[in-house]
Design a protein around this motif. Structure first.
Motif, PDB file in Angstrom:
ATOM      1  N   ALA A 161       0.825  -1.203   0.000  1.00 47.63           N
ATOM      2  CA  ALA A 161       0.000   0.000   0.000  1.00 47.63           C
ATOM      3  C   ALA A 161       0.863   1.259   0.000  1.00 47.63           C
ATOM      4  O   ALA A 161       0.553   2.233  -0.700  1.00 47.63           O
ATOM      5  N   SER A 165       0.846   3.975  -3.010  1.00 45.42           N
ATOM      6  CA  SER A 165       0.388   5.323  -2.677  1.00 45.42           C
ATOM      7  C   SER A 165       1.397   6.402  -3.038  1.00 45.42           C
ATOM      8  O   SER A 165       1.096   7.596  -2.869  1.00 45.42           O
ATOM      9  N   GLY A 168       0.088   9.225  -5.397  1.00 41.21           N
ATOM     10  CA  GLY A 168      -0.817  10.117  -4.683  1.00 41.21           C
ATOM     11  C   GLY A 168      -0.110  10.955  -3.642  1.00 41.21           C
ATOM     12  O   GLY A 168      -0.424  12.133  -3.446  1.00 41.21           O
ATOM     13  N   ALA A 253      -6.676   9.491   3.241  1.00 40.11           N
ATOM     14  CA  ALA A 253      -7.546   8.943   2.193  1.00 40.11           C
ATOM     15  C   ALA A 253      -6.728   8.274   1.098  1.00 40.11           C
ATOM     16  O   ALA A 253      -7.100   7.194   0.603  1.00 40.11           O
ATOM     17  N   VAL A 254      -5.611   8.883   0.713  1.00 43.98           N
ATOM     18  CA  VAL A 254      -4.748   8.285  -0.310  1.00 43.98           C
ATOM     19  C   VAL A 254      -4.223   6.946   0.160  1.00 43.98           C
ATOM     20  O   VAL A 254      -4.222   5.944  -0.576  1.00 43.98           O
ATOM     21  N   VAL A 256      -5.470   4.938   2.571  1.00 44.16           N
ATOM     22  CA  VAL A 256      -6.544   3.957   2.740  1.00 44.16           C
ATOM     23  C   VAL A 256      -6.945   3.371   1.394  1.00 44.16           C
ATOM     24  O   VAL A 256      -7.180   2.154   1.269  1.00 44.16           O
ATOM     25  N   ASN A 257      -7.042   4.210   0.360  1.00 48.75           N
ATOM     26  CA  ASN A 257      -7.375   3.711  -0.974  1.00 48.75           C
ATOM     27  C   ASN A 257      -6.297   2.751  -1.482  1.00 48.75           C
ATOM     28  O   ASN A 257      -6.613   1.708  -2.068  1.00 48.75           O
ATOM     29  N   SER A 258      -5.035   3.079  -1.233  1.00 53.76           N
ATOM     30  CA  SER A 258      -3.949   2.185  -1.638  1.00 53.76           C
ATOM     31  C   SER A 258      -3.981   0.889  -0.839  1.00 53.76           C
ATOM     32  O   SER A 258      -3.661  -0.179  -1.365  1.00 53.76           O
ATOM     33  N   GLU A 260      -6.661  -0.624   0.243  1.00 51.90           N
ATOM     34  CA  GLU A 260      -7.723  -1.454  -0.329  1.00 51.90           C
ATOM     35  C   GLU A 260      -7.262  -2.107  -1.626  1.00 51.90           C
ATOM     36  O   GLU A 260      -7.516  -3.296  -1.863  1.00 51.90           O
ATOM     37  N   GLU A 261      -6.559  -1.347  -2.485  1.00 43.89           N
ATOM     38  CA  GLU A 261      -6.045  -1.922  -3.722  1.00 43.89           C
ATOM     39  C   GLU A 261      -5.020  -3.017  -3.432  1.00 43.89           C
ATOM     40  O   GLU A 261      -5.028  -4.071  -4.077  1.00 43.89           O
ATOM     41  N   ASP A 280      -5.642  -5.113 -11.644  1.00 41.60           N
ATOM     42  CA  ASP A 280      -6.211  -4.075 -10.793  1.00 41.60           C
ATOM     43  C   ASP A 280      -6.655  -4.603  -9.445  1.00 41.60           C
ATOM     44  O   ASP A 280      -7.212  -3.866  -8.633  1.00 41.60           O
TER      45      ASP A 280
END
Length: 324
Positions: A161, A165, A168, A253-254, A256-258, A260-261, A280
């Protein structure tokens, strides 16, 4: 293995959500067609006791590195040096077993980034320039501790992650630098002559604001600002809201999104080839379902739009006539 399919065949299992057939998970480098040595190495490298033993050796290596920092070890220093060579032998044997586990395709071992890292860290200690007690050798030995990440799925997800990230975070860093610079120049204009130690130039102003990010100096700075003008509260208040709250939430937020990916990629990493061809982290079957759902939603929106505009399709050629 009785009834085994050809090398091009892939087993499929039923998806518990929609009943679709999806590829079964891969079993790793084990291949029953390899000679006995390769098959034995594959079983050993995939076994849990082997992983736990390597983790124990890595932890013991960290303890030895810590003990070597103490001065005047005397005879204990010689013993620790001998133990270091034992660690080297164990790590070399580990890498050999893991490479042999891939049988006649040892190059597949280097397809994974963590395998490449392990190989470089272990091989680096045998380079001619890393003998003796050099600082670079100590750095290489300390990097062995990082290998613990490979044995923990949770740590691998966090590291992945962080890596994903970076783009971002680069944008966030640029925004933060611009914000700090603007407030630094404003601080120099407001407090430069009154408090030259803190705002005498742009460098000192930026340093003062950077320390302010911890909020520890906020009460003192507000008290100093009130002596200049009560309006300086707006300067410090807006800085705290924008940098400490808004920018920090963007950074979270950046990440957390990473996360999840990276979690999705970790889940699909051990699945059969072609299960996630676009990389993806979302299985291709789920991608197709999502696209189909979006097309259905688009068709529904078009029908509702035609109904609101009172449009009819009067013939098969697609001509539309607006009703009065």
């Amino acid at each position: 293995m009785a009834g085994a399919a050809g090398p091009s065949a892939r087993a499929e299992v039923s998806d518990p959500v929609n009943g679709a057939q999806v590829p079964a998970p891969r079993r790793g480098p084990v291949d029953s067609s390899r000679p006995g040595l390769f098959e034995a190495c594959a079983r050993i490298s995939a076994s849990r006791p082997f992983e736990l033993a390597i983790v124990a050796v890595i932890l013991a290596n960290g303890v030895v590195l810590g003990l070597e920092t103490y001065p005047d070890l005397g005879a204990a220093g010689t013993a620790l040096h001998a133990v270091e060579w034992i660690f080297r032998v164990i790590f070399v044997i580990e890498i050999v077993i893991r490479v042999l586990a891939y049988g006649r395709r040892p190059q597949d071992f280097f397809r994974q980034g963590w395998n490449v890292f392990d190989f470089l860290v272990i091989v680096a200690i045998f380079l001619p320039g890393l003998h003796g007690d050099s600082a670079l050798l100590r750095v290489v030995r300390v990097l062995r501790m990082v290998r613990l990440v490979r044995f923990s799925p949770g740590l691998r997800t966090i590291v992945a992650a962080l890596w994903r990230s970076l783009p971002g975070i680069g944008g966030f860093f640029a925004l933060a630098v611009v914000t700090l610079y603007v407030y630094g120049m404003a601080g120099w204009l407001i407090f430069g002559k009154v408090y030259p130690e803190q705002y005498g130039d742009i460098g000192r102003s930026l340093l003062t604001l950077f320390v302010l990010l911890s909020l520890e100096t906020l009460p003192d700075l507000i008290e100093q600002g009130m002596e200049v003008s009560p309006w300086t509260v707006l300067y410090y208040g807006s800085f705290v809201v924008i940098t400490v709250n808004l920018l920090l939430n963007i950074l979270i937020a950046v990440f957390v999104n990473s996360m999840e990916e990276a979690r999705r990629l970790e889940m699909t990493e051990g699945l059969a080839p072609g299960y996630d061809s676009d990389g993806d982290g979302v299985p291709d079957e789920v991608d197709r379902i999502a696209i189909s759902q979006r097309l259905d939603d688009l068709r529904t929106l078009i029908v509702e739009l035609e109904r609101e505009l009172r449009i009819d399709r009067d013939d098969g050629r697609g001509r539309r006539v607006l009703k009065d």
